[in-house]
Design an enzyme around this catalytic site. Sequence first.
Site, mmCIF file in Angstrom:
data_model
loop_
_atom_site.group_PDB
_atom_site.id
_atom_site.type_symbol
_atom_site.label_atom_id
_atom_site.label_comp_id
_atom_site.label_asym_id
_atom_site.label_seq_id
_atom_site.Cartn_x
_atom_site.Cartn_y
_atom_site.Cartn_z
ATOM 1 N N LYS A 74 4.665 8.480 8.923
ATOM 2 C CA LYS A 74 4.042 7.779 10.196
ATOM 3 C C LYS A 74 4.871 8.190 11.400
ATOM 4 O O LYS A 74 4.854 9.193 12.142
ATOM 5 C CB LYS A 74 4.100 6.380 9.898
ATOM 6 C CG LYS A 74 3.087 5.890 9.082
ATOM 7 C CD LYS A 74 2.397 4.615 9.211
ATOM 8 C CE LYS A 74 1.400 4.108 8.159
ATOM 9 N NZ LYS A 74 0.249 3.997 8.266
ATOM 10 N N TYR A 98 0.817 -1.266 -0.156
ATOM 11 C CA TYR A 98 0.075 0.008 0.113
ATOM 12 C C TYR A 98 0.991 1.109 -0.056
ATOM 13 O O TYR A 98 1.762 1.070 0.805
ATOM 14 C CB TYR A 98 -0.845 0.075 1.286
ATOM 15 C CG TYR A 98 -1.892 1.229 1.432
ATOM 16 C CD1 TYR A 98 -3.003 1.539 0.555
ATOM 17 C CD2 TYR A 98 -1.506 2.300 1.941
ATOM 18 C CE1 TYR A 98 -3.827 2.231 0.584
ATOM 19 C CE2 TYR A 98 -2.293 3.259 2.152
ATOM 20 C CZ TYR A 98 -3.556 3.464 1.681
ATOM 21 O OH TYR A 98 -4.519 4.467 1.490
ATOM 22 N N ASP A 143 9.267 2.420 -0.239
ATOM 23 C CA ASP A 143 8.666 2.748 0.626
ATOM 24 C C ASP A 143 8.616 2.344 2.270
ATOM 25 O O ASP A 143 8.242 1.272 2.609
ATOM 26 C CB ASP A 143 7.009 2.454 0.106
ATOM 27 C CG ASP A 143 5.834 3.159 0.809
ATOM 28 O OD1 ASP A 143 6.108 3.846 1.911
ATOM 29 O OD2 ASP A 143 4.890 3.184 0.367
HETATM 30 N N1 PMP Z 1 3.007 3.877 2.376
HETATM 31 C C1 PMP Z 1 2.738 2.886 2.970
HETATM 32 C C2 PMP Z 1 3.670 1.852 3.217
HETATM 33 C C3 PMP Z 1 1.901 3.126 4.106
HETATM 34 O O1 PMP Z 1 1.690 2.151 5.029
HETATM 35 C C4 PMP Z 1 0.695 4.264 4.224
HETATM 36 C C5 PMP Z 1 -0.343 4.261 5.154
HETATM 37 N N2 PMP Z 1 -0.848 3.259 5.685
HETATM 38 C C6 PMP Z 1 1.168 5.244 3.296
HETATM 39 C C7 PMP Z 1 2.157 4.963 2.112
HETATM 40 C C8 PMP Z 1 0.221 6.452 2.955
HETATM 41 O O2 PMP Z 1 0.413 7.344 3.977
HETATM 42 P P1 PMP Z 1 -0.814 8.381 4.354
HETATM 43 O O3 PMP Z 1 -1.814 7.471 5.006
HETATM 44 O O4 PMP Z 1 0.042 9.043 5.448
HETATM 45 O O5 PMP Z 1 -1.015 9.170 3.315
#
Ligand code: PMP
Length: 410
Positions: free
Chosen positions: A242, A120, A214
Amino acid sequence: MRAGAAVGGAPFVQVAGRGPYAIGADGAEYVDYVMAYGPLLFGHAHPALAGGFDALARRGTVFGSTHPEEERLAERLCAAVPSVERVRFTSTGTEAVMSAVRVARAFTARPLLLRFGGNYHGHFDAALHGAGASASAGGAAHVGIPASAVSDVAVARYNSVADMDRVLAGRSASLAAILLEPIVGNMGLVLPVPGFLDGVFERARTSGALVIFDEVITWLRLGLGGAQAAVAQAPDLTTFGKVMGGGLPLAAFGGRADVMSVLAPEGAVFTGGTFSGNPLSVALGHRVLDFIESDRDLYRRLDGAGRRLAGGLRAAFADLGFDFAVTQLGSMVDFKFRRGPAVRNYDEAREADGQAFAAYYHAMRERGILLAPSANELMFLSTEHADADIDRTVAAAHDSLRALRREGIV
Ligand code: PMP
């Protein structure tokens, strides 16, 4: 996700958080393993992060200009993650990944993005097809997203070099970047199998494409060097989020200086963000790094907590005769209602029994344990989860599973 559609029943409504506990609207206290889906490495409202907001606010919460603390945070991030020579702040992980992809496409002058099922990367158009986490709900990957927005996006099976080759066949000359979670936290916890990451880098290098890690979940959750230190790989670009904001919206993307130089004003690629690098979030970013750097034992303790929880769950499963694999890395713990070895990709993850998970979620909630309401999520521990909290959780899991077995659900 927050509606709890995957598990049914009334959604969890929270009025406060304290350390490892979520306080529900019912007034009850739950041992919280959602931890806001990752940011709360130090639990809710940690005193090292939650104090002195008035003084910060009095200096201004958003400037629209860069400021010394933003530059200093950029330097600290680059020092912690050697593959990152330049960095740009955003407010959310979504923006960070979206921007990194744009940079990669601009640098390579190529359109194709290769992603992996069950990863994700946020909720921008090109990120949802095949995505894990809550993006798997209903038609979320397609509705409202024109085909043109995903015509240059390919999705391969995670942990399969052969599937990557199948998807790239005849297209590698147009490949801009391979984007992945090097350690996946969005189909539960899935670790890369030996050879997979090498295969990713090999495909990218031979086709002249970039690798984007990511690390929105993994940076600072796994250590100051993130997942890339753990797997000993150096991506061209990395995204962050995060934990780094200490509970406030703060994210970033960065990488090789030559790649990042396509960004304006040096290059032509535009990114924006009214709140990007705002002084309040940046101040919390410094507090997070101060806290981590001041405690050399932190990640060893977090790993100990992860091992205690994973070990307790394994013992409970053994006692009950369930052949469910428990996966643990540092403070991330996961298992699926699926017999046999640990899940390697999204196809396997989706074999898990969703009804059993839904029943387990509610059984745990009744016993004062809060899990994320989706089998795609994992359990996040914090520095504040004490042994007693973990032992209580294991006892609740044992009791819940015994009850579900009695009812013929598992
Ligand atoms: N990349 C990863 C690996 C994530 O787990 C998330 C959110 N769960 C995101 C991107 C997106 O981050 P945000 O919710 O702060 O937009």
